[in-house]
Enzyme design. Structure first.
Site, PDB file in Angstrom:
ATOM      1  N   ASN A   9       0.870  -1.186   0.000  1.00 41.38           N
ATOM      2  CA  ASN A   9       0.000   0.000   0.000  1.00 41.38           C
ATOM      3  C   ASN A   9       0.904   1.231   0.000  1.00 41.38           C
ATOM      4  O   ASN A   9       1.481   1.572   1.027  1.00 41.38           O
ATOM      5  CB  ASN A   9      -0.890  -0.030   1.256  1.00 41.38           C
ATOM      6  CG  ASN A   9      -1.707   1.240   1.410  1.00 41.38           C
ATOM      7  OD1 ASN A   9      -1.843   2.021   0.457  1.00 41.38           O
ATOM      8  ND2 ASN A   9      -2.255   1.455   2.599  1.00 41.38           N
ATOM      9  N   TRP A  10       0.991   1.858  -1.153  1.00 40.74           N
ATOM     10  CA  TRP A  10       1.915   3.005  -1.277  1.00 40.74           C
ATOM     11  C   TRP A  10       1.373   4.264  -0.602  1.00 40.74           C
ATOM     12  O   TRP A  10       2.073   5.261  -0.496  1.00 40.74           O
ATOM     13  CB  TRP A  10       2.182   3.313  -2.751  1.00 40.74           C
ATOM     14  CG  TRP A  10       2.966   2.255  -3.480  1.00 40.74           C
ATOM     15  CD1 TRP A  10       3.463   1.085  -2.953  1.00 40.74           C
ATOM     16  CD2 TRP A  10       3.338   2.262  -4.861  1.00 40.74           C
ATOM     17  NE1 TRP A  10       4.117   0.380  -3.931  1.00 40.74           N
ATOM     18  CE2 TRP A  10       4.057   1.078  -5.109  1.00 40.74           C
ATOM     19  CE3 TRP A  10       3.137   3.158  -5.911  1.00 40.74           C
ATOM     20  CZ2 TRP A  10       4.571   0.760  -6.373  1.00 40.74           C
ATOM     21  CZ3 TRP A  10       3.649   2.854  -7.173  1.00 40.74           C
ATOM     22  CH2 TRP A  10       4.362   1.661  -7.383  1.00 40.74           C
ATOM     23  N   LYS A  11       0.112   4.250  -0.208  1.00 43.05           N
ATOM     24  CA  LYS A  11      -0.539   5.437   0.367  1.00 43.05           C
ATOM     25  C   LYS A  11      -0.318   6.645  -0.563  1.00 43.05           C
ATOM     26  O   LYS A  11      -0.243   6.473  -1.778  1.00 43.05           O
ATOM     27  CB  LYS A  11      -0.034   5.702   1.782  1.00 43.05           C
ATOM     28  CG  LYS A  11      -0.099   4.459   2.664  1.00 43.05           C
ATOM     29  CD  LYS A  11       0.032   4.763   4.117  1.00 43.05           C
ATOM     30  CE  LYS A  11       0.147   3.459   4.885  1.00 43.05           C
ATOM     31  NZ  LYS A  11      -0.061   3.630   6.307  1.00 43.05           N
ATOM     32  N   HIS A  95      -9.460   0.824   4.721  1.00 45.78           N
ATOM     33  CA  HIS A  95      -8.194   1.012   5.441  1.00 45.78           C
ATOM     34  C   HIS A  95      -8.470   1.900   6.663  1.00 45.78           C
ATOM     35  O   HIS A  95      -9.309   2.811   6.597  1.00 45.78           O
ATOM     36  CB  HIS A  95      -7.171   1.669   4.514  1.00 45.78           C
ATOM     37  CG  HIS A  95      -5.797   1.687   5.107  1.00 45.78           C
ATOM     38  ND1 HIS A  95      -5.415   2.613   6.044  1.00 45.78           N
ATOM     39  CD2 HIS A  95      -4.732   0.872   4.918  1.00 45.78           C
ATOM     40  CE1 HIS A  95      -4.156   2.372   6.403  1.00 45.78           C
ATOM     41  NE2 HIS A  95      -3.722   1.324   5.733  1.00 45.78           N
ATOM     42  N   GLU A  97      -7.026   4.330   7.866  1.00 46.07           N
ATOM     43  CA  GLU A  97      -6.887   5.774   7.603  1.00 46.07           C
ATOM     44  C   GLU A  97      -8.156   6.319   6.947  1.00 46.07           C
ATOM     45  O   GLU A  97      -8.523   7.475   7.158  1.00 46.07           O
ATOM     46  CB  GLU A  97      -5.638   6.027   6.736  1.00 46.07           C
ATOM     47  CG  GLU A  97      -4.361   5.815   7.551  1.00 46.07           C
ATOM     48  CD  GLU A  97      -3.151   5.387   6.752  1.00 46.07           C
ATOM     49  OE1 GLU A  97      -3.133   5.564   5.521  1.00 46.07           O
ATOM     50  OE2 GLU A  97      -2.209   4.861   7.373  1.00 46.07           O
ATOM     51  N   GLU A 167      -5.551  -5.435  10.458  1.00 48.46           N
ATOM     52  CA  GLU A 167      -4.574  -4.378  10.687  1.00 48.46           C
ATOM     53  C   GLU A 167      -4.881  -3.672  12.006  1.00 48.46           C
ATOM     54  O   GLU A 167      -5.737  -2.757  12.038  1.00 48.46           O
ATOM     55  CB  GLU A 167      -4.617  -3.355   9.558  1.00 48.46           C
ATOM     56  CG  GLU A 167      -4.231  -3.911   8.211  1.00 48.46           C
ATOM     57  CD  GLU A 167      -3.616  -2.836   7.326  1.00 48.46           C
ATOM     58  OE1 GLU A 167      -2.500  -3.044   6.875  1.00 48.46           O
ATOM     59  OE2 GLU A 167      -4.243  -1.785   7.121  1.00 48.46           O
ATOM     60  N   GLY A 173       2.007   2.016  10.748  1.00 53.02           N
ATOM     61  CA  GLY A 173       2.911   3.166  10.622  1.00 53.02           C
ATOM     62  C   GLY A 173       3.608   3.547  11.908  1.00 53.02           C
ATOM     63  O   GLY A 173       4.204   4.621  12.000  1.00 53.02           O
ATOM     64  N   SER A 212       3.178  -2.396  10.406  1.00 52.36           N
ATOM     65  CA  SER A 212       4.626  -2.395  10.628  1.00 52.36           C
ATOM     66  C   SER A 212       5.294  -3.722  10.252  1.00 52.36           C
ATOM     67  O   SER A 212       6.207  -4.178  10.934  1.00 52.36           O
ATOM     68  CB  SER A 212       4.944  -2.005  12.075  1.00 52.36           C
ATOM     69  OG  SER A 212       4.493  -0.679  12.321  1.00 52.36           O
ATOM     70  N   GLY A 233       2.686  -1.197   4.350  1.00 55.66           N
ATOM     71  CA  GLY A 233       2.708   0.216   3.997  1.00 55.66           C
ATOM     72  C   GLY A 233       4.128   0.690   3.739  1.00 55.66           C
ATOM     73  O   GLY A 233       4.693   0.485   2.660  1.00 55.66           O
ATOM     74  N   GLY A 234       4.746   1.303   4.748  1.00 58.77           N
ATOM     75  CA  GLY A 234       6.050   1.942   4.586  1.00 58.77           C
ATOM     76  C   GLY A 234       7.096   1.074   3.898  1.00 58.77           C
ATOM     77  O   GLY A 234       7.808   1.548   2.997  1.00 58.77           O
TER      78      GLY A 234
HETATM   79  C1  PEP Z   1      -0.817  -0.014   5.873  1.00 58.33           C
HETATM   80  O1  PEP Z   1      -0.701   1.040   5.289  1.00 58.33           O
HETATM   81  O2  PEP Z   1      -1.796  -0.723   5.665  1.00 58.33           O
HETATM   82  C2  PEP Z   1       0.232  -0.400   6.831  1.00 58.33           C
HETATM   83  C3  PEP Z   1       0.082  -1.550   7.443  1.00 58.33           C
HETATM   84  O3  PEP Z   1       1.270   0.463   7.008  1.00 58.33           O
HETATM   85  P1  PEP Z   1       2.683   0.126   7.699  1.00 58.33           P
HETATM   86  O4  PEP Z   1       3.171  -1.168   7.105  1.00 58.33           O
HETATM   87  O5  PEP Z   1       3.566   1.264   7.361  1.00 58.33           O
HETATM   88  O6  PEP Z   1       2.431  -0.025   9.170  1.00 58.33           O
END
Ligand code: PEP
Length: 250
Positions: A9-11, A95, A97, A167, A173, A212, A233-234
């Site tokens: 997930n590049w956000k 998600h 967010e 999640e 994040g 994470s 994500g990251g």
């Molecule tokens: C996400 O964006 O769904 C996520 C899990 O982010 P991260 O891996 O950065 O925690």
């Protein structure tokens, strides 16, 4: 046997040049030895270009969000039909967010889930508890509510064509992932709950862990029996690290 999936997930990150380089790196790395299906979810504006770049490769493309409505006067929205039209296969729905920053409630999530399925795309339905909810002991109740509200509208059979991503909000994040045992307990809860309605659907349902995930913790998380891959994500923005995570999925 459930085929693992790793979703990046590049956000709201990237640029045309950065995306091209990252996608090229991933295409080169996906040499057919990985068991996992690998998907990247760029921002909408880049979807078509990434779909073009990944044509006839092992890398697939998903979207990060979708409109509830099929078409019409909804300025700024992108419909499921449009995502299908440009070559997306998956769509992240709900998600955390989106749930928190954009106030997507359970009813809206259910409509998005249905819109995605009605165009033959695969929804990746995100569920997860906040830190307060975990500390109050309501994790299972929250996740049950998030899943039931979708099932009530879309029907249990639709889960045969969906992916669920657990999640925990406190892990997204933050650099603080759920332990493998914590993740497994919730994944098991989700699978058992669905099994109480339909054993076959539960057995085949892929449940991803997100929060994470990094190269350093992916293998132990993915080794848990009910963890079928990850939503990342990251770490999905770093080519080598994301490839290591994909390799950890099998
Ligand atoms: C996400 O964006 O769904 C996520 C899990 O982010 P991260 O891996 O950065 O925690």
């Amino acid at each position: 046997m459930r085929r693992p999936i790793v979703v990046g997930n590049w956000k709201m990150h990237g640029s045309r040049a950065e995306n091209t380089a990252l996608v090229e790196h991933l295409i080169q790395g996906l040499d057919g030895r990985q068991a996992a299906e690998v998907i990247v979810c760029p921002p909408h504006v880049y979807l078509q270009e990434v779909v073009r770049q990944t044509k006839d490769t092992l890398l697939h493309v998903g979207a990060q969000n979708v409109a509830t409505e099929p078409s019409g006067a909804h300025t700024g929205e992108v419909s499921a039909a449009m995502l299908k039209d440009v070559g997306c296969r998956y769509v992240i729905v709900a998600h955390s967010e989106r749930r928190t920053l954009y106030r997507e409630d359970d009813a809206m999530v259910a409509r998005k889930f249905r819109a995605v399925l009605s165009h033959g795309l695969t929804p990746i339905l995100c569920v997860g508890e906040t830190l307060d909810e975990r500390e109050n002991g309501t994790t299972e109740a929250v996740i049950a509510r998030q899943i039931e509200s979708v099932v009530a509208v879309a029907g249990i059979d639709t889960l045969a064509h969906a992916v669920i991503a657990y999640e925990p909000v406190w892990a997204i994040g933050t650099g603080k992932n759920a332990t493998p045992d914590e993740a497994q307990a919730v994944h098991r809860f989700i699978r058992d709950r669905i099994a109480s309605r339909d054993g076959n659907i539960a057995a085949g349902l892929r449940i991803l862990y997100g929060g994470s995930v990094k190269a350093g913790n992916a293998a132990e998380l993915f080794a848990m029996p009910d963890v079928d891959g990850g939503l990342v994500g990251g770490a999905s923005l770093k080519g080598d690290e994301f490839m290591d995570i994909c390799a950890a999925a099998g």
